[in-house]
Design an enzyme around this catalytic site. Structure first.
Site, PDB file in Angstrom:
ATOM      1  N   ARG A   1     -84.362  24.972  95.676  1.00 12.39           N
ATOM      2  CA  ARG A   1     -83.729  24.096  94.683  1.00 12.39           C
ATOM      3  C   ARG A   1     -84.571  23.858  93.427  1.00 12.39           C
ATOM      4  NH1 ARG A   1     -78.899  22.199  95.999  1.00 12.39           N
ATOM      5  NH2 ARG A   1     -78.312  21.962  98.174  1.00 12.39           N
TER       6      ARG A   1
ATOM      7  N   MET B   1     -69.075  17.836 104.271  1.00 15.78           N
ATOM      8  CA  MET B   1     -69.969  18.020 103.129  1.00 15.78           C
ATOM      9  C   MET B   1     -69.221  18.114 101.801  1.00 15.78           C
ATOM     10  SD  MET B   1     -73.161  20.570 103.413  1.00 15.78           S
ATOM     11  CE  MET B   1     -74.698  19.959 104.070  1.00 15.78           C
ATOM     12  N   GLY B   2     -70.010  18.094 100.763  1.00 20.35           N
ATOM     13  CA  GLY B   2     -69.502  18.112  99.402  1.00 20.35           C
ATOM     14  C   GLY B   2     -70.193  16.968  98.696  1.00 20.35           C
ATOM     15  N   ARG B   3     -71.300  17.277  98.040  1.00 24.66           N
ATOM     16  CA  ARG B   3     -72.183  16.245  97.504  1.00 24.66           C
ATOM     17  C   ARG B   3     -71.444  15.188  96.695  1.00 24.66           C
ATOM     18  NH1 ARG B   3     -77.585  16.693  96.679  1.00 24.66           N
ATOM     19  NH2 ARG B   3     -77.556  18.949  96.826  1.00 24.66           N
TER      20      ARG B   3
ATOM     21  N   GLY C   1     -77.999  25.375  97.618  1.00 20.88           N
ATOM     22  CA  GLY C   1     -77.535  25.362  99.011  1.00 20.88           C
ATOM     23  C   GLY C   1     -76.911  26.687  99.415  1.00 20.88           C
TER      24      GLY C   1
ATOM     25  N   ASP D   1     -75.220  23.729  87.948  1.00 21.93           N
ATOM     26  CA  ASP D   1     -76.515  23.500  87.302  1.00 21.93           C
ATOM     27  C   ASP D   1     -77.296  24.800  87.120  1.00 21.93           C
ATOM     28  OD1 ASP D   1     -76.271  20.844  86.957  1.00 21.93           O
ATOM     29  OD2 ASP D   1     -77.462  20.259  88.710  1.00 21.93           O
TER      30      ASP D   1
ATOM     31  N   LYS E   1     -57.340   8.925 123.500  1.00 19.51           N
ATOM     32  CA  LYS E   1     -58.121   7.681 123.624  1.00 19.51           C
ATOM     33  C   LYS E   1     -59.194   7.508 122.555  1.00 19.51           C
ATOM     34  CE  LYS E   1     -61.217   9.646 127.108  1.00 19.51           C
ATOM     35  NZ  LYS E   1     -61.778   9.569 128.428  1.00 19.51           N
ATOM     36  N   TYR E   2     -59.334   8.463 121.647  1.00 17.00           N
ATOM     37  CA  TYR E   2     -60.391   8.326 120.638  1.00 17.00           C
ATOM     38  C   TYR E   2     -59.857   8.457 119.214  1.00 17.00           C
ATOM     39  CZ  TYR E   2     -63.722   9.257 124.442  1.00 17.00           C
ATOM     40  OH  TYR E   2     -64.453   9.213 125.596  1.00 17.00           O
TER      41      TYR E   2
ATOM     42  N   LYS F   1     -71.502  30.250  92.833  1.00 16.17           N
ATOM     43  CA  LYS F   1     -71.681  29.945  94.248  1.00 16.17           C
ATOM     44  C   LYS F   1     -71.611  28.454  94.496  1.00 16.17           C
ATOM     45  CE  LYS F   1     -74.874  27.910  95.513  1.00 16.17           C
ATOM     46  NZ  LYS F   1     -76.106  27.148  95.686  1.00 16.17           N
ATOM     47  N   THR F   2     -71.007  27.998  95.527  1.00 18.07           N
ATOM     48  CA  THR F   2     -71.192  26.698  96.173  1.00 18.07           C
ATOM     49  C   THR F   2     -70.027  26.397  97.103  1.00 18.07           C
ATOM     50  OG1 THR F   2     -71.489  24.308  96.023  1.00 18.07           O
ATOM     51  CG2 THR F   2     -70.269  25.259  94.231  1.00 18.07           C
ATOM     52  N   ILE F   3     -70.368  25.952  98.308  1.00 14.81           N
ATOM     53  CA  ILE F   3     -69.304  25.580  99.245  1.00 14.81           C
ATOM     54  C   ILE F   3     -68.542  24.367  98.726  1.00 14.81           C
ATOM     55  CG2 ILE F   3     -70.515  26.453 101.296  1.00 14.81           C
ATOM     56  CD1 ILE F   3     -70.763  23.252 101.912  1.00 14.81           C
ATOM     57  N   ASP F   4     -69.168  23.589  97.840  1.00 18.88           N
ATOM     58  CA  ASP F   4     -68.530  22.354  97.367  1.00 18.88           C
ATOM     59  C   ASP F   4     -67.251  22.614  96.570  1.00 18.88           C
ATOM     60  OD1 ASP F   4     -70.705  21.215  98.526  1.00 18.88           O
ATOM     61  OD2 ASP F   4     -71.463  20.211  96.730  1.00 18.88           O
TER      62      ASP F   4
ATOM     63  N   TYR G   1     -73.732  21.637 107.505  1.00 19.65           N
ATOM     64  CA  TYR G   1     -74.605  22.810 107.645  1.00 19.65           C
ATOM     65  C   TYR G   1     -73.966  23.899 108.501  1.00 19.65           C
ATOM     66  CZ  TYR G   1     -77.788  19.660 105.404  1.00 19.65           C
ATOM     67  OH  TYR G   1     -78.331  18.806 104.488  1.00 19.65           O
TER      68      TYR G   1
HETATM   69  P1  FBP Z   1     -75.109  23.557  96.230  1.00 19.87           P
HETATM   70  O1  FBP Z   1     -74.380  22.688  95.252  1.00 19.87           O
HETATM   71  O2  FBP Z   1     -76.486  23.889  95.811  1.00 19.87           O
HETATM   72  O3  FBP Z   1     -74.312  24.799  96.546  1.00 19.87           O
HETATM   73  O4  FBP Z   1     -75.261  22.779  97.614  1.00 19.87           O
HETATM   74  C1  FBP Z   1     -74.191  22.109  98.172  1.00 19.87           C
HETATM   75  C2  FBP Z   1     -74.542  21.329  99.412  1.00 19.87           C
HETATM   76  O5  FBP Z   1     -74.239  22.068 100.584  1.00 19.87           O
HETATM   77  C3  FBP Z   1     -73.814  19.994  99.422  1.00 19.87           C
HETATM   78  O6  FBP Z   1     -72.549  20.111 100.004  1.00 19.87           O
HETATM   79  C4  FBP Z   1     -74.744  19.104 100.176  1.00 19.87           C
HETATM   80  O7  FBP Z   1     -74.613  17.768  99.780  1.00 19.87           O
HETATM   81  C5  FBP Z   1     -76.089  19.628  99.800  1.00 19.87           C
HETATM   82  O8  FBP Z   1     -75.907  20.980  99.468  1.00 19.87           O
HETATM   83  C6  FBP Z   1     -77.104  19.500 100.895  1.00 19.87           C
HETATM   84  O9  FBP Z   1     -78.352  19.875 100.386  1.00 19.87           O
HETATM   85  P2  FBP Z   1     -79.596  20.333 101.247  1.00 19.87           P
HETATM   86  O10 FBP Z   1     -79.300  21.738 101.693  1.00 19.87           O
HETATM   87  O11 FBP Z   1     -80.718  20.309 100.268  1.00 19.87           O
HETATM   88  O12 FBP Z   1     -79.723  19.412 102.399  1.00 19.87           O
END
Ligand code: FBP
Length: 553
Positions: A145, A250-252, A81, A176, A242-243, A202-205, A426
């Site tokens: 991927r 995100m964060g798998r 990602g 991975d 009112k909402y 790397k990863t935003i997660d 995204y």
């Molecule tokens: P990476 O672990 O490859 O960095 O991706 C993280 C991520 O952005 C997750 O937060 C999210 O669940 C997933 O990728 C979404 O995947 P895709 O881009 O294949 O829709």
């Protein structure tokens, strides 16, 4: 060319390197640390990595460069990602490579690891690279991927490397991808290919971190982007009154992103998946927990609020994961055809009722119909329910609504509940990297080249002391095998880098836990605002609350 004013201005930004790398290539020397051991399962990991195990940790220092002069042809791959700052890793790598010898070559393999196997690449030039400095995205070469994990793939990689005279490959990826980088490094060493492999975290997660890697790149910018918008929503909620906003982030799997956003914005509710699993919370308990906040606020006349839901939470609810396993079983192979042949939802519902255990059916039955249908519609190529496609923000708001209706009947709640839903993911992955990510990534890339130049293989580019100003950052390398342990994956014991989940006894969670009861009933929102690229350092160079708390600041 259509360049925004900000993009033009960011081209002028000079990323900050760690002080020890600022004296020019001729003044970078290696300080060796101690030999390393893997974090667990030492004997097994050692046996699997006979050529790359036990290497020393190293740091770079100011001193005479003693690396051997050798033409370097380096290949770089973006894996998985997108994460803000990936372009700067490549820029830093390129600059160090060209500063060392302008005849050195950097090749970018396109669209992820498959580019290496397909020998699909570009050769970087100054002109090309300059267009991507300090920009977000992975579009410089694309990402993918595909996993590099089989012997056959390694063989192809070795052939492609040989064809171009490649001396090293840099893999920019998550846990991975870096696990696979270590396996590839071992393969290259065992087969005397002379090709080195270096990884970059790397990863935003934010789940690739450990005692050596303080954080993965992209987490800073992504969480700041989400926090900006969550803060804006909080202010809107507090203005209109009112909402209730249910915001999935995100964060798998791990909840680092959700937790950081909560620390930045102080919402009324933030679920933490790791806590849900540890306390074995049921859907009904979670719904009650949120409904308590809604009711308490309503009693004070505040029929509004903000709840953050981590993307992966449903997988951590024990009863829900049992339900999903049963559904996967129920629809395995040809059984899916029988199900799909049923014409109406009513018939399907009866089929499901017959097929599930009573306990799982009870869970299924409290779900809103749209979610029930999602569970049966969306299958991945392996026939599994795609949990990430379940709209958990809608699931929880529907469950809360049902709870509130019960409470209204019982006379214990008399408010209004209008829910709105959002998903932020995204929109944060390709933002212009914050100064932190721009600096960190550039440093990771620059440093990766120094590791190559000094002949290291199977190392992760490591830049630490990140909660301090860049001048004080420490650059070096850590053997990837040091971060590995054995885990059961697909019925086999595999050496892997351990995925970091939110630690419930860690400082960030403890800080949140101590304050969340107040946040749930008060309106204690904080508004982080947009990422600032220019201005006072305390605004522009600030990193995450998570990192600050982890470092005891
Ligand atoms: P990476 O672990 O490859 O960095 O991706 C993280 C991520 O952005 C997750 O937060 C999210 O669940 C997933 O990728 C979404 O995947 P895709 O881009 O294949 O829709």
């Amino acid at each position: 060319k259509n360049l925004s004013p900000l993009q033009k201005a960011r081209y002028q930004y000079t990323p900050k390197l760690p002080g020890m790398l600022r004296n020019g290539i001729a003044e970078i020397c290696v300080k060796e640390g101690l030999p390393t051991e893997s974090v667990a399962d030492q004997e097994k990991i050692k046996a699997l990595f006979p050529n790359t195990y036990g290497e020393k940790e190293i740091t770079f220092e100011k001193g005479k460069n003693t690396s051997l002069a050798k033409k370097q042809v380096v290949g770089v791959i973006l894996s998985g990602g997108q994460a803000p700052g990936g372009h700067n890793v490549i820029c830093g790598l390129y600059d160090a490579l060209k500063a060392t010898d302008k005849n050195n070559v950097l090749l970018g393999f396109k669209n992820g690891p498959s580019g290496l196997l397909d020998d699909d690449y570009i050769e970087f030039t100054d002109e090309y690279i300059n267009e991507y400095r300090n920009t977000g995205g992975f579009d410089i070469i694309g990402s993918g991927r595909t996993k590099l994990e089989t012997k056959e793939q390694f063989k192809v990689a070795a052939e492609v490397a040989k064809k171009h005279g490649i001396t090293a490959i840099v893999i920019i990826g998550g846990d991975d991808s870096n696990t696979n980088a270590a396996v590839l490094a071992e393969y290259f060493a065992a087969n005397n290919t002379g090709v080195q492999v270096i990884g970059c975290p790397k990863t935003i997660d934010g789940d690739l971190k450990n005692e050596d890697i303080e954080c993965s790149f992209g987490f800073d910018t992504a969480t700041k982007t989400y926090s900006e918008v969550i803060g804006n929503i909080e202010r809107d909620a507090n203005s209109a009154k009112k909402y209730w906003h249910f915001v999935k982030v995100m964060g798998r799997s791990a909840s680092h992103v959700a937790l950081e956003c909560a620390l930045e914005t102080q919402p009324n509710i933030c679920l933490i998946s790791e806590e849900v699993a540890a306390k074995k919370m049921s859907l009904s308990q979670i719904a009650d927990y949120i409904a308590d906040s809604v009711a308490a606020r309503a009693a004070k006349g505040m029929n509004f609020g903000v709840a953050i839901i981590p993307e992966g939470v449903v997988e951590f609810v024990p009863e829900f994961s049992v339900l999903i396993a049963e559904i996967n079983e129920l629809l395995a192979g040809a059984k899916a055809d029988a199900f799909n042949a049923l014409a109406t939802w009513k018939e399907k519902y009866e089929f499901i009722k017959k097929g599930l255990t009573a306990a799982s059916f009870a869970v299924f039955d409290i779900l809103p119909e749209t979610i029930q249908q999602q569970l049966f519609l969306e299958r991945d190529p392996h026939g599994n329910v795609q949990v990430s496609l379940i709209e958990s923000e809608k699931l929880f708001s529907a469950l809360v609504k049902a709870k509130l209706a019960e409470r209204k009947k019982a006379g214990t709640y008399n408010g209004k509940f209008n829910a709105l839903h959002h998903f932020f993911g995204y929109e944060g992955r390709c933002a212009f990297p914050s100064n932190f990510d721009a600096d960190y990534c550039y440093s990771l890339g620059y440093n990766a080249f120094m590791l190559i130049q000094y002949g290291f293989n199977g190392y992760l580019s490591k830049v630490s002391n990140l909660s301090r100003p860049a001048e004080e950052w420490v650059a070096g390398g850590m053997p990837i095998t040091k971060m590995m342990n054995m885990e059961r994956r697909h019925g086999e014991d595999k050496p892997v880098i351990k995925k970091a989940l939110v630690e419930l006894d860690g400082a960030p969670f403890k800080y949140f836990e101590a304050r969340r009861a107040t946040w749930a009933v008060e309106t204690a929102y904080t508004y982080p605002g947009a990422i600032q690229y220019f201005g006072p350092s305390e605004v522009c160079d600030r990193t995450t609350v998570t990192l600050a708390l982890e470092k005891g600041m």
